[in-house]
Design a protein around this motif. Structure first.
Motif, PDB file in Angstrom:
ATOM      1  N   LEU A  59      -4.707  -5.011  -8.853  1.00 44.06           N
ATOM      2  CA  LEU A  59      -4.477  -6.453  -8.733  1.00 44.06           C
ATOM      3  C   LEU A  59      -5.704  -7.180  -9.274  1.00 44.06           C
ATOM      4  CD1 LEU A  59      -3.028  -6.622  -5.101  1.00 44.06           C
ATOM      5  CD2 LEU A  59      -1.775  -6.414  -7.265  1.00 44.06           C
ATOM      6  N   ILE A  60      -5.477  -8.144 -10.143  1.00 46.32           N
ATOM      7  CA  ILE A  60      -6.556  -8.932 -10.742  1.00 46.32           C
ATOM      8  C   ILE A  60      -6.273 -10.394 -10.453  1.00 46.32           C
ATOM      9  CG2 ILE A  60      -7.707  -9.605 -12.870  1.00 46.32           C
ATOM     10  CD1 ILE A  60      -6.758  -6.945 -14.073  1.00 46.32           C
ATOM     11  N   GLU A  61      -7.279 -11.080  -9.910  1.00 47.68           N
ATOM     12  CA  GLU A  61      -7.094 -12.499  -9.638  1.00 47.68           C
ATOM     13  C   GLU A  61      -7.011 -13.279 -10.942  1.00 47.68           C
ATOM     14  OE1 GLU A  61     -10.099 -15.100  -8.148  1.00 47.68           O
ATOM     15  OE2 GLU A  61     -11.681 -14.090  -9.239  1.00 47.68           O
ATOM     16  N   VAL A  62      -6.186 -14.289 -10.935  1.00 43.41           N
ATOM     17  CA  VAL A  62      -6.204 -15.318 -11.963  1.00 43.41           C
ATOM     18  C   VAL A  62      -6.786 -16.517 -11.240  1.00 43.41           C
ATOM     19  CG1 VAL A  62      -4.847 -16.773 -13.497  1.00 43.41           C
ATOM     20  CG2 VAL A  62      -4.190 -14.376 -13.137  1.00 43.41           C
ATOM     21  N   ARG A  63      -7.910 -16.975 -11.706  1.00 42.13           N
ATOM     22  CA  ARG A  63      -8.651 -18.004 -10.967  1.00 42.13           C
ATOM     23  C   ARG A  63      -7.781 -19.216 -10.636  1.00 42.13           C
ATOM     24  NH1 ARG A  63     -14.257 -18.010 -14.299  1.00 42.13           N
ATOM     25  NH2 ARG A  63     -14.704 -15.815 -13.970  1.00 42.13           N
ATOM     26  N   SER A  64      -7.713 -19.489  -9.371  1.00 45.58           N
ATOM     27  CA  SER A  64      -6.992 -20.657  -8.869  1.00 45.58           C
ATOM     28  C   SER A  64      -7.561 -20.978  -7.497  1.00 45.58           C
ATOM     29  CB  SER A  64      -5.493 -20.376  -8.775  1.00 45.58           C
ATOM     30  OG  SER A  64      -5.226 -19.323  -7.892  1.00 45.58           O
ATOM     31  N   THR A  65      -7.672 -22.238  -7.208  1.00 44.14           N
ATOM     32  CA  THR A  65      -8.198 -22.645  -5.911  1.00 44.14           C
ATOM     33  C   THR A  65      -7.077 -22.586  -4.881  1.00 44.14           C
ATOM     34  OG1 THR A  65      -9.806 -24.070  -6.995  1.00 44.14           O
ATOM     35  CG2 THR A  65      -9.402 -24.484  -4.673  1.00 44.14           C
ATOM     36  N   HIS A  66      -7.305 -21.842  -3.818  1.00 45.00           N
ATOM     37  CA  HIS A  66      -6.341 -21.767  -2.720  1.00 45.00           C
ATOM     38  C   HIS A  66      -7.059 -21.303  -1.467  1.00 45.00           C
ATOM     39  CE1 HIS A  66      -6.410 -17.561  -4.095  1.00 45.00           C
ATOM     40  NE2 HIS A  66      -6.045 -17.251  -2.867  1.00 45.00           N
ATOM     41  N   THR A  67      -6.401 -21.482  -0.341  1.00 44.79           N
ATOM     42  CA  THR A  67      -6.894 -20.936   0.922  1.00 44.79           C
ATOM     43  C   THR A  67      -5.797 -20.051   1.499  1.00 44.79           C
ATOM     44  OG1 THR A  67      -6.138 -22.858   2.174  1.00 44.79           O
ATOM     45  CG2 THR A  67      -8.429 -22.892   1.403  1.00 44.79           C
ATOM     46  N   GLY A  68      -6.214 -19.059   2.278  1.00 44.92           N
ATOM     47  CA  GLY A  68      -5.265 -18.097   2.811  1.00 44.92           C
ATOM     48  C   GLY A  68      -4.906 -17.083   1.737  1.00 44.92           C
ATOM     49  N   GLY A  69      -3.863 -16.313   2.002  1.00 47.27           N
ATOM     50  CA  GLY A  69      -3.383 -15.362   1.019  1.00 47.27           C
ATOM     51  C   GLY A  69      -4.190 -14.094   0.903  1.00 47.27           C
ATOM     52  N   ASP A  70      -4.970 -13.769   1.944  1.00 44.48           N
ATOM     53  CA  ASP A  70      -5.746 -12.526   1.894  1.00 44.48           C
ATOM     54  C   ASP A  70      -4.816 -11.327   1.778  1.00 44.48           C
ATOM     55  OD1 ASP A  70      -7.975 -14.082   2.209  1.00 44.48           O
ATOM     56  OD2 ASP A  70      -8.532 -13.269   4.170  1.00 44.48           O
ATOM     57  N   LEU A  71      -5.295 -10.306   1.089  1.00 40.83           N
ATOM     58  CA  LEU A  71      -4.595  -9.038   0.997  1.00 40.83           C
ATOM     59  C   LEU A  71      -5.140  -8.143   2.102  1.00 40.83           C
ATOM     60  CD1 LEU A  71      -2.703  -7.129  -0.677  1.00 40.83           C
ATOM     61  CD2 LEU A  71      -4.792  -6.355  -1.824  1.00 40.83           C
ATOM     62  N   VAL A  72      -4.255  -7.574   2.896  1.00 42.39           N
ATOM     63  CA  VAL A  72      -4.666  -6.675   3.970  1.00 42.39           C
ATOM     64  C   VAL A  72      -4.111  -5.297   3.664  1.00 42.39           C
ATOM     65  CG1 VAL A  72      -4.612  -6.217   6.443  1.00 42.39           C
ATOM     66  CG2 VAL A  72      -4.671  -8.586   5.619  1.00 42.39           C
ATOM     67  N   LEU A  73      -5.014  -4.312   3.515  1.00 42.21           N
ATOM     68  CA  LEU A  73      -4.644  -2.931   3.245  1.00 42.21           C
ATOM     69  C   LEU A  73      -4.692  -2.145   4.541  1.00 42.21           C
ATOM     70  CD1 LEU A  73      -6.925  -2.376   0.140  1.00 42.21           C
ATOM     71  CD2 LEU A  73      -4.504  -2.950   0.113  1.00 42.21           C
ATOM     72  N   GLU A  74      -3.695  -1.290   4.776  1.00 46.66           N
ATOM     73  CA  GLU A  74      -3.626  -0.460   5.975  1.00 46.66           C
ATOM     74  C   GLU A  74      -3.399   0.989   5.549  1.00 46.66           C
ATOM     75  OE1 GLU A  74      -0.279  -1.979   8.098  1.00 46.66           O
ATOM     76  OE2 GLU A  74      -1.157  -3.954   8.367  1.00 46.66           O
ATOM     77  N   HIS A  75      -4.278   1.894   6.022  1.00 48.83           N
ATOM     78  CA  HIS A  75      -4.105   3.290   5.656  1.00 48.83           C
ATOM     79  C   HIS A  75      -4.801   4.177   6.684  1.00 48.83           C
ATOM     80  CE1 HIS A  75      -3.054   6.434   2.828  1.00 48.83           C
ATOM     81  NE2 HIS A  75      -4.273   6.921   2.908  1.00 48.83           N
ATOM     82  N   ASN A  76      -4.072   5.155   7.203  1.00 50.11           N
ATOM     83  CA  ASN A  76      -4.609   6.111   8.187  1.00 50.11           C
ATOM     84  C   ASN A  76      -5.366   5.428   9.321  1.00 50.11           C
ATOM     85  OD1 ASN A  76      -3.556   8.309   6.807  1.00 50.11           O
ATOM     86  ND2 ASN A  76      -5.409   8.613   5.604  1.00 50.11           N
ATOM     87  N   GLY A  77      -4.804   4.368   9.850  1.00 48.50           N
ATOM     88  CA  GLY A  77      -5.408   3.682  10.985  1.00 48.50           C
ATOM     89  C   GLY A  77      -6.507   2.696  10.622  1.00 48.50           C
ATOM     90  N   GLU A  78      -6.886   2.626   9.351  1.00 51.18           N
ATOM     91  CA  GLU A  78      -7.898   1.663   8.904  1.00 51.18           C
ATOM     92  C   GLU A  78      -7.210   0.422   8.362  1.00 51.18           C
ATOM     93  OE1 GLU A  78     -11.447   2.736   6.568  1.00 51.18           O
ATOM     94  OE2 GLU A  78     -10.525   4.730   6.525  1.00 51.18           O
ATOM     95  N   GLU A  79      -7.852  -0.714   8.544  1.00 47.33           N
ATOM     96  CA  GLU A  79      -7.352  -1.967   7.987  1.00 47.33           C
ATOM     97  C   GLU A  79      -8.514  -2.673   7.298  1.00 47.33           C
ATOM     98  OE1 GLU A  79      -4.222  -4.393  10.046  1.00 47.33           O
ATOM     99  OE2 GLU A  79      -5.839  -5.874  10.065  1.00 47.33           O
ATOM    100  N   VAL A  80      -8.293  -3.088   6.055  1.00 43.50           N
ATOM    101  CA  VAL A  80      -9.309  -3.774   5.271  1.00 43.50           C
ATOM    102  C   VAL A  80      -8.706  -5.071   4.760  1.00 43.50           C
ATOM    103  CG1 VAL A  80     -10.774  -3.653   3.233  1.00 43.50           C
ATOM    104  CG2 VAL A  80     -10.360  -1.596   4.581  1.00 43.50           C
ATOM    105  N   GLN A  81      -9.417  -6.166   4.952  1.00 42.75           N
ATOM    106  CA  GLN A  81      -8.948  -7.471   4.493  1.00 42.75           C
ATOM    107  C   GLN A  81      -9.759  -7.881   3.274  1.00 42.75           C
ATOM    108  OE1 GLN A  81      -8.138 -10.133   7.641  1.00 42.75           O
ATOM    109  NE2 GLN A  81      -7.983 -11.931   6.337  1.00 42.75           N
ATOM    110  N   TRP A  82      -9.071  -8.384   2.238  1.00 44.47           N
ATOM    111  CA  TRP A  82      -9.716  -8.736   0.978  1.00 44.47           C
ATOM    112  C   TRP A  82      -9.231 -10.103   0.539  1.00 44.47           C
ATOM    113  CZ3 TRP A  82      -7.934  -8.583  -4.354  1.00 44.47           C
ATOM    114  CH2 TRP A  82      -8.972  -8.611  -5.280  1.00 44.47           C
TER     115      TRP A  82
END
Length: 181
Positions: free
Chosen positions: A81-104
């Motif tokens: 996934l590659i960002e296309v620059r745009s101003t926004h709030t919210g919309g974080d991507l949350v990855l979940e794998h083997n009990g781990e959660e990472v927010q980006w």
């Protein structure tokens, strides 16, 4: 979203739009894809092919519940996934794998929009992920499918001897990210 060969439209699951590859020119991004970083971090013993899949567009209220990306073939092993620059709030991507959660976060502030900063993240196709609701503005993301073909043993041995592995990489085992390319 996809369910087998069927395309399903359910705004409770996903509220967003997309543009297909045939209507966009993404050549400026494709000249600079972070192929070496992704190969080093996620697919060290494979040759990679990146295929542009779509431009995902999320407006206020847009979201995508927990899902895995549709696997298109045996070699389809990851997503970029590659960002296309745009101003926004919210919309974080949350990855979940083997009990781990990472927010980006892809949210750019005004100072991000003036430099050479481009955010990207790559992860394996078996990683559950979701897009949190967009609060304001528009979130734009280019999505590439990553196809990985394993090297034979001779190629792997040669690569192990020639690649200086870095101790400080950004890889978390199931994804890699950075902010520059």
């Amino acid at each position: 979203f996809g369910r087998g060969d069927e395309t399903v439209y359910d705004e409770d699951i996903r509220k967003g739009r997309e543009l297909c590859p045939d209507v966009l020119d993404v050549s400026i991004y494709e000249r600079n894809l972070p192929q070496d970083e992704i190969k080093r971090s996620l697919f060290p013993y494979s040759s990679l092919e990146f295929k542009f899949s779509k431009l995902a567009i999320y407006e206020p209220g847009g979201h995508f519940h927990v899902h895995r990306d549709t696997v298109r073939s045996h070699d389809h092993q990851g997503t970029l996934l590659i960002e296309v620059r745009s101003t926004h709030t919210g919309g974080d991507l949350v990855l979940e794998h083997n009990g781990e959660e990472v927010q980006w976060s892809l949210a750019s502030n005004d100072s991000d929009l003036t430099g050479n900063l481009v955010r990207y993240i790559a992860f394996f196709t078996d990683v559950n992920h979701r897009v949190e609701p967009i609060l304001s503005g528009v979130r734009l993301v280019l999505q590439y499918d990553i196809y990985a073909t394993p090297m034979d043993e001779a190629q792997q041995s040669k690569r192990q001897k020639s690649v200086p592995w870095e101790e400080d990489d950004d890889s978390e085992g199931f994804f890699t990210k950075t902010s520059v390319f």
